[in-house]
Write an enzyme that holds these catalytic residues in place. Structure first.
Site: not given
Ligand code: DHB
Ligand code: FE
Length: 280
Positions: A12, A59, A193, A240
């Site tokens: 997302h 978030h 990530h 997540e």
């Molecule tokens: C990114 C990924 C995320 O899940 C998020 O909530 C905010 C930013 C990203 O990869 O930039």
């Molecule tokens: Fe996120």
């Protein structure tokens, strides 16, 4: 009886919203991710769900660090989006059905999940963008939504195993409803990530791909890991992926794979997309 037709899981990343707004989602950078939705759009046209239950993590738009429920369920007839500071367009409100939400909330509390019910709830990019990806041509989301928010922002987080149990309970509650409604389950977040700290930019393709395969063959596989182990494997924000576990548990049983895409990177994230259909 209400029917759960399938489950979609997707990353997302906020910049998805920018790619759509700037109409660059078919360029070389974005196409490998966006094209992953083609088979999903075809499936949605055929299957036409009435309700989407969305497992996602807020978030900081609706909950901030001062008040952080572990599990919260929306119980409103409308959910609004607001500017989160990512520079992405705010999307129109999403339809809810408070009565339907309360059935889920009551069922969860009966099953001893101590959840927070939210008669007002703002929804952030983790909720809005995946729905936009499912129905890109509609001015506003055409289905009823039920937000189920899981804390992945402030420790302590619920375990992968607990999220799986939550999802399983939601699936049982839906399937016990005396209703003709057709449900789709949506889980958003991940895959690997990490946005900050020494490991910023961390991606673990091997783990992500094993995890995606487990969604098909051993859905509870990732529940063997503690949250610290998951953070080691997939990064601080990669955790997540517990949304995928909740969504998969809600779907239950045997599945047929309709779509599965893995592409690295979109922004700082390993982009994963799946659509699994329920088969008896
Ligand atoms: C990114 C990924 C995320 O899940 C998020 O909530 C905010 C930013 C990203 O990869 O930039
Ligand atoms: Fe996120």
């Amino acid at each position: 009886m209400a029917e759960i037709m399938g489950m979609v899981t997707t990353s997302h990343v906020p910049s998805i919203g920018n790619a759509i707004a700037k109409n660059v989602h078919h360029n070389e950078y974005w196409a490998p991710f966006f094209n992953g939705f083609d088979p999903i759009h075809a499936w949605l046209k055929d299957h036409r769900p009435d309700v989407v239950v969305v497992f996602y993590n807020d978030h900081g738009l609706n909950f901030f660090l001062d008040t952080m429920p572990t599990f919260s369920v929306g119980a409103a007839n409308e959910y609004t989006n607001e500017d989160e500071g990512w520079g992405i367009p705010t999307l129109p409100s999403f339809k809810g059905d408070a009565g339907l939400s309360w059935k889920i909330i009551e069922g969860l509390v009966q099953r001893e999940f101590d959840i927070t019910s939210c008669q007002k709830m703002k929804v952030d990019h983790a909720f809005t963008l995946p729905l936009k990806l499912l129905w890109p041509d509609e001015a506003s989301c055409p289905v009823i939504t039920i937000p189920i928010c899981i804390n992945t922002v402030q420790f302590p987080l619920p375990s992968a195993s607990r999220c799986y149990q939550l999802g399983k309970a939601v699936g049982e509650i839906i399937q016990s409803m005396d209703s003709d409604l057709k449900f789709l389950i949506l889980g958003t977040g991940g895959l690997s990530h990490q946005l900050d700290g020494k490991r910023a930019g961390f991606i673990n393709k091997k783990f992500d791909q094993t995890f995606m395969q487990s969604m098909i063959t051993h859905p509870a596989w990732a529940t063997q890991f503690t949250n610290h182990e998951l953070v080691e494997e997939v990064g601080t924000q990669g955790i997540e992926l517990i949304m995928w576990l909740a969504a998969r548990a809600a779907l239950g049983g045997h599945v047929k794979t309709i779509a599965s895409t893995y592409h690295v990177p979109i922004s700082n994230t390993a982009g994963g997309i799946m659509l699994l259909e329920h088969v008896d």
